[in-house]
Write a protein that holds these residues in place. Structure first.
Motif, PDB file in Angstrom:
ATOM      1  N   THR A 198      44.013   3.617 -27.345  1.00  0.00           N
ATOM      2  CA  THR A 198      42.974   2.712 -26.854  1.00  0.00           C
ATOM      3  C   THR A 198      41.614   3.374 -27.015  1.00  0.00           C
ATOM      4  OG1 THR A 198      43.027   3.555 -24.579  1.00  0.00           O
ATOM      5  CG2 THR A 198      44.569   1.772 -25.120  1.00  0.00           C
ATOM      6  N   LEU A 199      40.571   2.574 -26.846  1.00  0.00           N
ATOM      7  CA  LEU A 199      39.209   3.105 -26.948  1.00  0.00           C
ATOM      8  C   LEU A 199      38.956   4.160 -25.868  1.00  0.00           C
ATOM      9  CD1 LEU A 199      36.355   3.028 -28.148  1.00  0.00           C
ATOM     10  CD2 LEU A 199      35.842   1.110 -26.617  1.00  0.00           C
ATOM     11  N   ALA A 200      39.419   3.882 -24.657  1.00  0.00           N
ATOM     12  CA  ALA A 200      39.201   4.838 -23.557  1.00  0.00           C
ATOM     13  C   ALA A 200      39.913   6.158 -23.834  1.00  0.00           C
ATOM     14  CB  ALA A 200      39.692   4.230 -22.240  1.00  0.00           C
ATOM     15  N   GLU A 201      41.138   6.093 -24.315  1.00  0.00           N
ATOM     16  CA  GLU A 201      41.883   7.314 -24.628  1.00  0.00           C
ATOM     17  C   GLU A 201      41.233   8.063 -25.783  1.00  0.00           C
ATOM     18  OE1 GLU A 201      45.908   6.254 -25.405  1.00  0.00           O
ATOM     19  OE2 GLU A 201      46.332   5.677 -23.325  1.00  0.00           O
ATOM     20  N   CYS A 202      40.717   7.331 -26.744  1.00  0.00           N
ATOM     21  CA  CYS A 202      40.057   7.963 -27.885  1.00  0.00           C
ATOM     22  C   CYS A 202      38.825   8.730 -27.429  1.00  0.00           C
ATOM     23  CB  CYS A 202      39.681   6.899 -28.915  1.00  0.00           C
ATOM     24  SG  CYS A 202      38.917   7.555 -30.421  1.00  0.00           S
ATOM     25  N   ARG A 203      38.070   8.151 -26.518  1.00  0.00           N
ATOM     26  CA  ARG A 203      36.826   8.782 -26.074  1.00  0.00           C
ATOM     27  C   ARG A 203      37.053  10.030 -25.224  1.00  0.00           C
ATOM     28  NH1 ARG A 203      33.227   3.317 -24.628  1.00  0.00           N
ATOM     29  NH2 ARG A 203      32.534   2.926 -26.772  1.00  0.00           N
ATOM     30  N   THR A 204      38.239  10.166 -24.633  1.00  0.00           N
ATOM     31  CA  THR A 204      38.500  11.356 -23.816  1.00  0.00           C
ATOM     32  C   THR A 204      38.466  12.636 -24.641  1.00  0.00           C
ATOM     33  OG1 THR A 204      40.902  11.116 -24.097  1.00  0.00           O
ATOM     34  CG2 THR A 204      39.901  10.072 -22.159  1.00  0.00           C
ATOM     35  N   GLN A 205      38.804  12.546 -25.945  1.00  0.00           N
ATOM     36  CA  GLN A 205      38.797  13.746 -26.781  1.00  0.00           C
ATOM     37  C   GLN A 205      37.385  14.146 -27.192  1.00  0.00           C
ATOM     38  OE1 GLN A 205      40.959  12.881 -30.477  1.00  0.00           O
ATOM     39  NE2 GLN A 205      40.131  10.805 -30.446  1.00  0.00           N
ATOM     40  N   CYS A 206      36.400  13.293 -26.880  1.00  0.00           N
ATOM     41  CA  CYS A 206      35.023  13.584 -27.257  1.00  0.00           C
ATOM     42  C   CYS A 206      34.328  14.505 -26.259  1.00  0.00           C
ATOM     43  CB  CYS A 206      34.213  12.290 -27.384  1.00  0.00           C
ATOM     44  SG  CYS A 206      34.878  11.133 -28.622  1.00  0.00           S
ATOM     45  N   ARG A 207      34.917  14.644 -25.065  1.00  0.00           N
ATOM     46  CA  ARG A 207      34.255  15.429 -24.020  1.00  0.00           C
ATOM     47  C   ARG A 207      34.094  16.888 -24.420  1.00  0.00           C
ATOM     48  NH1 ARG A 207      38.194  12.986 -19.320  1.00  0.00           N
ATOM     49  NH2 ARG A 207      37.408  10.830 -19.372  1.00  0.00           N
TER      50      ARG A 207
END
Length: 247
Positions: A198-207
């Motif tokens: 999902t988009l939310a899960e994808c963005r977690t790796q950006c932190r």
């Protein structure tokens, strides 16, 4: 062992010792049941004409599964093949045929998984391929006749029909554990960015990314814009270092 013993005879003797071990027979049954359990639900879903996952169509795997769902009886055929392979694996007399049918299906899933970087089967698919290869090796005595290096053993070197052992194969199972660990380590460090589910899960790796802005753009490219994985990766790699969000 005589010095002129050919490779086929050596493999026959080695295989007889392995197949006579009680613990390895248990491990073989475990692999058959585990692989069957992996295909029975997914095969049934396809036969029932239902979608396999709830992935967004914008996701690379979602693109594929949505197109596959609309292929009509081909979608059903894949489900039938999966369930057939699973059932054959569970029947001792047909387990070899089940392993043969199972292998091209799981190999295709393995390659597909890594071509689209799909989290859902990134760990399970290579382990299932390895388990399937183990089952094919277990049935070497039935499959050896089609191998190019196989030569029939002369009567003096034929392996005794039964070799029984209750010795626990510590080194083998240590090797299995090491293999699983190694596969997991390689997988978790194989890619620096993945679409995730999902988009939310994808963005977690950006932190923790060194290229966080490009990472966010990659996630939007996949989940919001529905671009192909290759296109989004190309944009991500071209982005270079972090940029302020307003630039």
């Amino acid at each position: 062992m005589p010095p002129n013993t050919n490779l086929s005879t050596k493999l026959d003797r080695y295989h007889a010792r392995i197949k006579g071990n009680r613990w390895l027979r248990y491990f073989t049954v475990f692999n058959r049941v585990a692989l069957a359990a992996g295909f029975l639900p997914s095969g049934f879903v396809k036969i029932a004409g239902e979608r396999f996952t709830s992935l967004s169509n914008n996701h690379p795997m979602g693109h594929y599964l949505e197109a596959l769902f609309h292929t009509g009886y081909y979608y059903t055929f894949i489900g039938v093949a999966q369930m057939t392979a699973a059932i054959l694996l569970l029947i001792p007399r047909t387990a070899t045929l089940g392993a043969l049918l199972y292998f091209p299906i799981i190999l295709n899933i393995f390659i597909l998984t890594y071509s689209v970087r799909f989290d859902g089967s990134m760990l399970t698919s290579p382990l299932m391929v390895l388990a399937n290869l183990y089952l094919l090796a277990w049935d070497y005595d039935k499959l050896k006749f089609i191998l190019p290096f196989y030569k029939p053993a002369v009567p003096a070197t034929i392996v005794p029909p039964k070799v029984r052992s209750n010795k626990f194969p510590f080194r083998f199972f240590a090797g299995v554990a090491a293999t699983v660990f190694t596969v997991a380590v390689i997988i978790f460090n194989l890619y620096n960015i993945k679409p995730r589910n999902t988009l939310a899960e994808c963005r977690t790796q950006c932190r923790d990314s060194n290229n966080s802005q490009a990472c966010f753009e990659f996630c939007d490219c996949i989940h919001e814009n529905g671009q192909s994985l290759d296109q989004c990766l190309e944009t991500y790699r071209a982005a270079g270092e972090d940029r302020p969000p307003n630039q």
